[in-house]
Scaffold this motif. Structure first.
Motif, short mmCIF file in Angstrom:
data_model
loop_
_atom_site.label_atom_id
_atom_site.label_comp_id
_atom_site.label_asym_id
_atom_site.label_seq_id
_atom_site.Cartn_x
_atom_site.Cartn_y
_atom_site.Cartn_z
N GLN A 148 -7.80 2.33 -8.84
CA GLN A 148 -8.80 2.92 -9.65
C GLN A 148 -9.87 3.81 -8.71
N PRO A 149 -9.77 5.08 -9.22
CA PRO A 149 -10.32 6.17 -8.41
C PRO A 149 -12.09 5.72 -8.32
N GLU A 150 -12.65 6.19 -7.36
CA GLU A 150 -14.04 6.16 -7.31
C GLU A 150 -14.82 7.66 -7.21
N GLU A 151 -14.18 8.64 -6.88
CA GLU A 151 -14.50 10.13 -6.78
C GLU A 151 -13.14 11.01 -6.77
N ILE A 152 -13.46 12.15 -7.22
CA ILE A 152 -12.58 13.10 -7.47
C ILE A 152 -12.02 13.48 -6.02
N HIS A 153 -12.71 13.40 -4.77
CA HIS A 153 -11.98 13.94 -3.60
C HIS A 153 -11.76 12.70 -2.66
N GLN A 154 -11.32 11.41 -3.27
CA GLN A 154 -11.21 10.27 -2.44
C GLN A 154 -9.82 10.37 -1.86
N ARG A 155 -10.12 9.64 -0.60
CA ARG A 155 -8.90 9.84 0.06
C ARG A 155 -8.14 8.57 0.36
N VAL A 156 -6.49 8.61 0.53
CA VAL A 156 -5.98 7.14 0.74
C VAL A 156 -4.88 7.22 1.59
N ALA A 157 -4.35 6.03 2.28
CA ALA A 157 -3.52 6.13 3.16
C ALA A 157 -2.18 6.29 2.26
N VAL A 158 -0.98 6.89 2.75
CA VAL A 158 0.17 7.09 1.86
C VAL A 158 1.58 6.69 2.72
N ILE A 159 2.28 5.62 1.98
CA ILE A 159 3.58 5.44 2.41
C ILE A 159 4.47 5.48 1.09
N LEU A 160 5.40 6.56 1.12
CA LEU A 160 6.25 6.71 -0.03
C LEU A 160 7.62 7.14 0.39
N GLY A 161 8.65 6.87 -0.63
CA GLY A 161 10.07 7.55 -0.43
C GLY A 161 11.02 6.40 -0.81
N SER A 162 12.02 6.20 0.09
CA SER A 162 13.08 5.32 -0.45
C SER A 162 12.69 3.90 -0.43
N ALA A 163 13.07 3.22 -1.69
CA ALA A 163 12.72 1.69 -2.01
C ALA A 163 12.66 0.92 -0.78
N ASN A 164 13.78 0.92 -0.34
CA ASN A 164 14.04 -0.44 0.55
C ASN A 164 13.44 0.18 2.04
#
Length: 329
Positions: free
Chosen positions: A294-310
């Motif tokens: 749930q975003p708290e502000e429009i320029h909120q930053r997050v860590a990202v881990i994405l890609g091949s499911a396994n």
């Protein structure tokens, strides 16, 4: 080959969203033209301004932001917009059906070396009532469309409206986007990872250990050789993941305790997570699914881990371990 218009019709995309996608696609053609002219058009180099992120703006950051903002202001399906280059939301119309969040030129540090850059966008439904920043603060699951345009040797548009991910290539002769991949599919397993290794000493223990195990290759606990790829533009790295699998991560770090995350939720992490999930992959912060935040502000930053499911699952398994008694690197 189907044109973009033909493909949207075949998917049954409604007229309002189709119009907005065409606005974004047509503007990306103008951006592609500007990027390709580079120094010939005097658009390279930095300005003396900083954006709300505290980052020095490149000339093309400003130019592409204005191009998209002007185009969306002329589209009556748009209620408002939010951009990496705008301090606040921008109200566009009174009755538009959609809100658009975008990074007008992702990877702009690559501009001056003629490397990959792109545009990332996210489309959300516009709620009823007065427009405010809170109108935009919708979880990524609410997105009705998302995509990116990659400005490389060819200009390519990756798009999802929740019916898989289609890849279009801009025909320079007709100036039309043509469908070149009907359904992008991320392999569940991979031997490639993308991460900014220069920040290794600042990562949390789980990511330190995970990457160390990958680097050990076949003699390590993963018993498998991995290759590292890094373009320094999220749009380029995610395009590689969508095209041939892989894992991309920009994890939490303590380089600047006030800014432990790099990537923005609303116009980077959410649209890319939507694309990745629609192509069969996964996207997480390491501790929660990105599109459920749930975003708290429009320029909120997050860590990202994405890609091949396994491989994402393998990375997340490290985050489930207890490192409290291990020395911090």
């Amino acid at each position: 080959m189907q044109t973009l218009a033909q493909n949207l019709t075949s998917q049954g995309v409604n007229a309002s969203l189709t119009q907005l996608i065409h606005t974004l696609a047509n503007t990306s053609k103008e951006i592609s033209h500007a990027v390709r002219h580079g120094a010939l058009a005097g658009v390279l180099g930095a300005t003396e301004q900083e954006n709300v992120q505290g980052e020095t703006q490149k000339k093309l950051d400003v130019i592409t932001n204005d191009m998209l903002k002007d185009a969306l202001k002329g589209d009556d399906t748009v209620r408002g917009l939010a951009s990496e280059e705008e301090d606040h939301i921008v109200e566009v119309g009174e009755k538009g059906d959609y809100l658009v969040c975008f990074d007008p030129l992702d990877g702009s540090s690559n501009i001056d070396i003629n490397s990959l850059v792109g545009t990332i966008f996210s489309v959300l439904p516009a709620p009823e009532g007065e427009l405010s920043e809170s109108s935009f603060l919708q979880a990524g699951r609410k997105q009705v469309a998302a995509g990116y345009v990659l400005y490389g040797p060819s200009t390519m548009l990756a798009l999802t409206t929740g019916q898989g991910v289609q890849l279009f290539t801009l025909n320079p002769e007709t100036n039309e986007y043509l469908l070149t991949t009907e359904a992008m599919n991320i392999s569940k397993d991979t031997g490639e990872f993308a991460i900014n290794m220069s920040n290794q000493r600042f990562w949390e223990a789980p990511m330190q250990t995970y990457i160390s195990d990958l680097l050990l290759g076949s003699i390590g606990p993963r018993e498998k050789a991995f290759n590292m790829r890094w373009i320094a533009a999220m749009v380029g790295d995610v395009h590689r993941v969508l095209s041939r699998g892989g894992i991309f991560t920009y994890p939490t770090d303590n380089k600047n305790p006030q800014k432990p995350y790099k990537l923005r939720l609303m116009y980077e992490a959410n649209p890319m997570s939507f694309l990745v999930e629609q192509a069969g992959g996964k996207a997480s912060t390491g501790y929660e699914t990105i599109m459920d935040i749930q975003p708290e502000e429009i320029h909120q930053r997050v860590a990202v881990i994405l890609g091949s499911a396994n491989e994402v699952d393998a990375c997340l398994s490290y985050h489930e371990l207890d490192y409290s008694e291990e020395p911090q690197l």
